[in-house]
Design a protein around this motif. Structure first.
Motif, short mmCIF file in Angstrom:
data_model
loop_
_atom_site.label_atom_id
_atom_site.label_comp_id
_atom_site.label_asym_id
_atom_site.label_seq_id
_atom_site.Cartn_x
_atom_site.Cartn_y
_atom_site.Cartn_z
N ARG A 75 0.85 -1.19 0.00
CA ARG A 75 0.00 0.00 0.00
C ARG A 75 0.89 1.24 0.00
O ARG A 75 1.69 1.43 0.90
N ILE A 76 0.73 2.05 -1.01
CA ILE A 76 1.59 3.22 -1.24
C ILE A 76 1.65 4.12 0.00
O ILE A 76 2.72 4.52 0.43
N GLU A 77 0.51 4.41 0.59
CA GLU A 77 0.45 5.36 1.70
C GLU A 77 1.19 4.88 2.95
O GLU A 77 1.55 5.69 3.81
N ASP A 78 1.41 3.59 3.05
CA ASP A 78 2.13 3.06 4.21
C ASP A 78 3.62 3.39 4.18
O ASP A 78 4.29 3.32 5.21
N PHE A 80 4.98 6.02 1.75
CA PHE A 80 5.24 7.35 1.21
C PHE A 80 4.24 8.33 1.81
O PHE A 80 3.24 8.67 1.19
N ASP A 81 4.55 8.78 3.03
CA ASP A 81 3.61 9.62 3.77
C ASP A 81 3.45 11.01 3.16
O ASP A 81 2.47 11.69 3.43
N TRP A 82 4.36 11.44 2.30
CA TRP A 82 4.23 12.74 1.66
C TRP A 82 3.01 12.80 0.74
O TRP A 82 2.54 13.87 0.39
N CYS A 83 2.48 11.63 0.38
CA CYS A 83 1.35 11.65 -0.56
C CYS A 83 0.05 11.13 0.08
O CYS A 83 -0.88 10.80 -0.64
N ILE A 84 -0.02 11.12 1.40
CA ILE A 84 -1.22 10.61 2.08
C ILE A 84 -2.47 11.38 1.66
O ILE A 84 -3.51 10.81 1.41
N ASN A 90 -0.62 9.20 -5.44
CA ASN A 90 -0.39 7.81 -5.03
C ASN A 90 -0.56 6.89 -6.23
O ASN A 90 0.23 5.98 -6.44
N LEU A 91 -1.63 7.11 -6.96
CA LEU A 91 -1.91 6.29 -8.13
C LEU A 91 -0.80 6.45 -9.18
O LEU A 91 -0.33 5.46 -9.74
N ALA A 92 -0.37 7.68 -9.41
CA ALA A 92 0.71 7.92 -10.37
C ALA A 92 1.99 7.20 -9.93
O ALA A 92 2.70 6.60 -10.74
N GLY A 122 -10.03 5.55 -4.72
CA GLY A 122 -10.30 6.98 -4.62
C GLY A 122 -9.52 7.62 -3.48
O GLY A 122 -9.35 8.84 -3.45
N LYS A 123 -9.06 6.80 -2.54
CA LYS A 123 -8.29 7.31 -1.41
C LYS A 123 -6.95 6.58 -1.25
O LYS A 123 -5.92 7.19 -1.06
#
Length: 159
Positions: A75-78, A80-84, A90-92, A122-123
């Motif tokens: 999961r990207i957000e886990d 890379f917190d700069w893009c939370i 995140n998708l890109a 979406g999130k």
């Protein structure tokens, strides 16, 4: 191939990376993939696979593909917190990571085929992969991607 001048060699030998967060992020961008007991897995920690119980895995996940797709989820957000608060970024990032992972999987396992699956609700954005096996189906059927009404799905086919 990289070539260095003496100044660069001196600088590179002086680098000391202590920050675990940085190392974790780099391992996701250019990950280490390992083949263990027929599974291709994303190395997440040291010693991840010492006690891999194939029978237990198959009793829980029913097949190798299901386990790989679950285990290899990222999961990207886990990481890379700069893009939370920036879901489209995140998708890109996941799309770009899928290109990098494709390159790495092709290099490390040239005789295998893989699906790299990107999910976006979406999130949150997830990226995962699994090896394609003749005796098992894909984790997500390519012909049914539009059936996922509440999520955006992309599958990168690695051949």
């Amino acid at each position: 191939m990289l070539q260095y001048n003496k100044n660069m060699v001196k600088n590179l030998t002086s680098i000391e990376i202590y920050h675990q967060d940085f190392l974790d992020k780099m391992m996701r961008i250019w990950p280490e993939f390992l083949e263990v007991k027929g599974f291709v897995l994303l190395k997440k920690n040291k010693g991840d696979f010492e006690e891999l119980d194939e029978n237990k895995i198959l009793s829980i996940y029913y097949d190798r593909t299901g386990f790989e797709a679950s285990y290899n989820e990222f999961r990207i957000e886990d990481y890379f917190d700069w893009c939370i608060e920036k879901p489209i970024e995140n998708l890109a990032l996941a799309i770009k990571l899928s290109e990098i992972w494709e390159c790495k999987l092709k290099r490390d396992f040239p005789s295998y085929k893989f699906h790299i699956i990107i999910g976006f609700d979406g999130k949150f954005t997830t990226i995962r992969f699994h090896k394609l096996r003749d005796e098992e189906g894909s984790w997500i059927a390519l012909e049914n991607l539009d059936d996922y009404k509440n999520n955006s799905i992309a599958v990168r086919v690695v051949e």
